[in-house]
Design a protein around this motif. Sequence first.
Motif, mmCIF file in Angstrom:
data_model
loop_
_atom_site.group_PDB
_atom_site.id
_atom_site.type_symbol
_atom_site.label_atom_id
_atom_site.label_comp_id
_atom_site.label_asym_id
_atom_site.label_seq_id
_atom_site.Cartn_x
_atom_site.Cartn_y
_atom_site.Cartn_z
ATOM 1 N N LEU A 47 14.294 28.323 28.574
ATOM 2 C CA LEU A 47 13.138 28.293 29.469
ATOM 3 C C LEU A 47 11.940 29.005 28.848
ATOM 4 O O LEU A 47 10.804 28.512 28.916
ATOM 5 N N ALA A 48 12.188 30.155 28.227
ATOM 6 C CA ALA A 48 11.102 30.881 27.561
ATOM 7 C C ALA A 48 10.511 30.047 26.435
ATOM 8 O O ALA A 48 9.283 29.974 26.273
ATOM 9 N N SER A 49 11.368 29.403 25.656
ATOM 10 C CA SER A 49 10.891 28.555 24.558
ATOM 11 C C SER A 49 10.071 27.385 25.080
ATOM 12 O O SER A 49 9.059 27.007 24.475
ATOM 13 N N LEU A 50 10.488 26.822 26.198
ATOM 14 C CA LEU A 50 9.722 25.722 26.801
ATOM 15 C C LEU A 50 8.329 26.171 27.216
ATOM 16 O O LEU A 50 7.349 25.455 27.000
ATOM 17 N N VAL A 51 8.236 27.342 27.800
ATOM 18 C CA VAL A 51 6.930 27.869 28.207
ATOM 19 C C VAL A 51 6.036 28.024 26.978
ATOM 20 O O VAL A 51 4.868 27.603 26.985
ATOM 21 N N VAL A 52 6.573 28.586 25.905
ATOM 22 C CA VAL A 52 5.793 28.765 24.675
ATOM 23 C C VAL A 52 5.351 27.417 24.132
ATOM 24 O O VAL A 52 4.170 27.229 23.785
ATOM 25 N N VAL A 53 6.257 26.457 24.060
ATOM 26 C CA VAL A 53 5.914 25.135 23.524
ATOM 27 C C VAL A 53 4.841 24.470 24.369
ATOM 28 O O VAL A 53 3.906 23.860 23.835
ATOM 29 N N VAL A 54 4.924 24.597 25.674
ATOM 30 C CA VAL A 54 3.915 23.995 26.555
ATOM 31 C C VAL A 54 2.533 24.567 26.256
ATOM 32 O O VAL A 54 1.555 23.823 26.112
#
Length: 103
Positions: A47-54
Motif C-alpha cells: 500500500l505504501a509503495s502504491l501511494v508513492v507510485v501514484v
Amino acid sequence: MSRPERNVHIAKSVKVIEWLKTEMLDQVSNLYKGLHQANQSLISDSLASLVVVVYVLARRVGVSYREIDQNVARKLREHTREGHQLEEWYGDLSQLEEYINKR
C-alpha cells in the motif's frame, strides 16, 4: 534543447511512465498476495509503495503533488456528503479526512 536531445528526453519520459505503470501493477499483485496470506507487513509495504507510485506517476504526467492532495480532499468531502457506503457503514472517509487535515 536540440531536436535529438528533445527526442531522447521524450523517449525517456515515456519509458519512465511505462515503468511506473508496471510498478503499480506489481504492487497491486503484492497487495493481493499479502491479503491472501494475511501478511500485514506485505500489505502495508504494498500500500505504501502504491501511494508513492501514484504521486510519482502524477508528477511524470504533469499533475502536481498539491493537485493530487486537493483532489483527494475534495473526493473525501464529496463522498462523505453524498453518504458513500464506506462512510455510512464505518466512517472511514471522515476519519481519513480528519487524519489528512491534522498532518
